[in-house]
Scaffold this active site. Structure first.
Site, PDB file in Angstrom:
ATOM      1  N   ARG A  88      71.712  36.528  13.052  1.00  0.00           N
ATOM      2  CA  ARG A  88      72.001  35.440  14.172  1.00  0.00           C
ATOM      3  C   ARG A  88      70.637  35.326  14.885  1.00  0.00           C
ATOM      4  O   ARG A  88      69.701  36.210  15.162  1.00  0.00           O
ATOM      5  CB  ARG A  88      72.979  36.245  15.301  1.00  0.00           C
ATOM      6  N   HIS A 132      69.355  29.698  23.655  1.00  0.00           N
ATOM      7  CA  HIS A 132      68.865  30.956  24.189  1.00  0.00           C
ATOM      8  C   HIS A 132      67.887  30.719  24.869  1.00  0.00           C
ATOM      9  O   HIS A 132      66.817  31.468  24.891  1.00  0.00           O
ATOM     10  CB  HIS A 132      68.655  31.955  22.706  1.00  0.00           C
ATOM     11  N   GLU A 177      74.766  33.643  26.692  1.00  0.00           N
ATOM     12  CA  GLU A 177      74.915  34.094  27.867  1.00  0.00           C
ATOM     13  C   GLU A 177      74.838  33.281  29.016  1.00  0.00           C
ATOM     14  O   GLU A 177      73.772  33.195  29.967  1.00  0.00           O
ATOM     15  CB  GLU A 177      73.932  35.066  28.031  1.00  0.00           C
ATOM     16  N   ASN A 299      78.396  39.842  23.890  1.00  0.00           N
ATOM     17  CA  ASN A 299      77.217  40.757  24.186  1.00  0.00           C
ATOM     18  C   ASN A 299      77.504  41.850  24.984  1.00  0.00           C
ATOM     19  O   ASN A 299      77.845  41.754  26.301  1.00  0.00           O
ATOM     20  CB  ASN A 299      75.938  39.908  24.922  1.00  0.00           C
ATOM     21  N   TYR A 301      76.254  45.530  26.785  1.00  0.00           N
ATOM     22  CA  TYR A 301      75.065  46.557  26.970  1.00  0.00           C
ATOM     23  C   TYR A 301      75.712  47.853  27.690  1.00  0.00           C
ATOM     24  O   TYR A 301      75.463  49.074  27.119  1.00  0.00           O
ATOM     25  CB  TYR A 301      73.816  45.936  27.504  1.00  0.00           C
ATOM     26  N   GLU A 365      75.538  40.924  20.241  1.00  0.00           N
ATOM     27  CA  GLU A 365      74.605  41.557  20.773  1.00  0.00           C
ATOM     28  C   GLU A 365      75.033  43.222  21.105  1.00  0.00           C
ATOM     29  O   GLU A 365      75.985  43.002  21.906  1.00  0.00           O
ATOM     30  CB  GLU A 365      73.689  41.276  21.696  1.00  0.00           C
TER      31      GLU A 365
END
Ligand SMILES: N=[N+]=NCCCCNC(=O)[C@@H]1[C@H]2[C@H](O)[C@@H](O)[C@H](O)[C@@H](CO)[C@@H]12
Length: 457
Positions: A88, A132, A177, A299, A301, A365
């Site tokens: 990606r 991005h 995002e 994504n 985290y 991600e």
């Protein structure tokens, strides 16, 4: 790449992922390419922001980064050595349209042509992110994402990219995002363009989503079959249900609902009412925004831990979050200070499959920054390896619970420009010595290679 160390995972007890599960890695143009002025590339808001004193650690910029623009053949070879199925990457809009509009820059197109051909030659599937965060500065000069016209420019840019790469790129994601673009960029100001105007950040979020919808229309009309969007999503942990719902709305539902349900959540509209009258939402916008998509990029985290606290001012990245405190989590932390809570990934994926059924998911991600040390040509990044292991187990638990999860792309292939943190935070499974541009696969890369080979842990 010599395998200084191999990870022989025992056969017994291996957690197998579904047949055809896509294993890969992710990067972004401004974070790795460098060549900021090569071959006609124009300035982006991150070129401007990183040159603004005090905005980025030690004045670091993406001028050189990992020099991927020139070193992509080596980087593709590394991807092949790791056995990655997919890669990606994002396209630098100002490399394609230096002024954000008008005819494409042929040398910019040529780079991505070469990159896609190199990936194909290595049997690696390209997954393209169109945006991005590196908005052409000239568009920001006209208001950026607070200007509705930027959404139209974005769709034109998407069409240009599909016309050049659509014969070889099957999977397209429009935005990475939008929450960061809107609320880090226009509300808190900790990201480019560095504006601290919460009252316009909701318009920016809307125009980002409108750009997504218009780009989906353009891509679909041109023949694209696999189109998605990538959202940074976080389950919210709290002893206070109202506080949790407020942050869940401002972080997650403000994007999930328009894209997948064609409406903004009423509680978010109400809470944002102190900043905006939402008049930027025009008739037909939500039909455009909720164009059907084929894939939702997630994504992840860490979760957000919150609590209700009377009189607490709003968190600058969550305009409208008055009365909510962010005490932090009682958990091990990464070098970013982010908590390591793999269970949050399982919770998130299961929630998405229940609340927004019917859209296949891919983890676009997941990864961690730790302070790495190169010793005798090796990087024993046990913390990162453990983080990845825990999160893959969490992803597997979600699949076992019935979640339609199609793949996992580790963030990131390479150490890179970590936005306001510059180069001091390292997320790569491959170490980059920025003085020499030497790439060194870390222990986590060698371990990940085995996971990919076995399709499991
Ligand atoms: N607390 N906490 N926070 C969790 C994450 C907050 C939002 N930042 C991201 O998701 C960015 C995403 C970006 O795509 C990539 O370009 C960045 O390099 C990574 C690492 O920073 C992540």
């Amino acid at each position: 790449m010599s395998a200084q160390k191999s990870y022989n995972l025992q056969d017994s007890g291996v957690l197998r992922f579904p047949e055809g599960f896509v294993w890969g890695a992710a990067t972004a143009a401004y974070q790795i390419e460098g060549a900021a002025r090569d071959d006609g590339r124009g300035p982006s808001i991150w070129d401007t922001f990183s040159r603004t004193p005090g905005k980025v650690h030690a004045g670091h910029t993406g001028d050189v980064a990992c020099d991927h623009y020139h070193r992509y053949p080596e980087d593709v070879r590394i991807m092949g050595d790791l056995g990655l199925h997919a890669y990606r990457f994002s396209i630098s809009w100002p490399r394609i349209q230096p002024d954000g509009a008008g005819p494409a820059n042929p040398r910019g197109l040529d780079f991505y042509d070469r990159l896609v051909d190199e990936l194909q030659g290595g049997g690696i599937t390209p997954i393209v992110t169109l945006y991005h965060w590196d908005l052409p500065q000239t568009l920001e000069d006209r208001g950026g994402w607070t200007n509705r016209e930027t959404a139209e420019r974005f769709a034109e840019y998407a069409a240009i990219m599909y016309s050049r790469l659509g014969d070889r790129v099957e999977t397209w994601t429009t935005l990475n995002e939008p929450w960061c673009s809107a609320f880090l960029g226009y509300a808190s100001g900790i990201h480019a363009p560095g504006r601290t105007e919460p009252e316009v950040s909701f318009a920016a979020a809307h125009h980002l989503l409108l750009g997504h919808g218009l780009a989906v229309q353009a891509l679909r009309a041109a023949g694209a079959s696999q189109i998605g969007i990538t959202l940074n999503l976080a389950p919210v942990l709290s002893d206070d249900a109202e506080a949790a719902s407020i942050v869940d709305g401002l972080q997650n539902r403000i994007f999930l609902d328009p894209v997948l349900r064609g409406e903004y959540p009423a509680d978010v509209v109400e809470r944002a009412g102190r900043f905006t009258d939402w008049s930027f939402v025009k008739d037909g916008d939500l039909e455009i925004i909720s164009q059907p998509i084929d894939l939702l990029g997630v994504n992840y985290y860490n979760p957000q831990t919150v609590t209700g606290r009377a009189g607490e001012p709003a968190n600058p990245v969550y305009p409208g979050s008055e009365g909510v405190a962010f005490p932090g989590a009682d958990a091990p932390k990464t070098a970013m200070g982010w908590p390591v809570q793999p269970f949050g990934l399982t919770d998130l994926l299961v929630r998405l499959s229940h609340d927004y059924p019917g859209t296949p998911l891919i983890i676009t991600e997941n990864g961690a920054a730790f302070d790495d040390v190169v010793e005798d040509g090796q990087v024993h990044d046990v913390g990162r390896l453990s983080y990845l292991d825990g999160h893959l187990r969490a992803a597997h638990a979600a699949i076992e619970a019935g979640v339609d999860l199609r793949g996992y792309l580790v963030w990131s292939l390479l150490d890179n420009f970590e936005w306001a943190e510059g180069y001091r935070k390292r997320f790569g499974v491959v170490h980059v010595d920025y003085n020499t541009q030497r790439r060194t696969p870390k222990d986590s890369a060698l371990w990940y290679r085995e996971v990919v080979r076995r399709n499991g842990l």
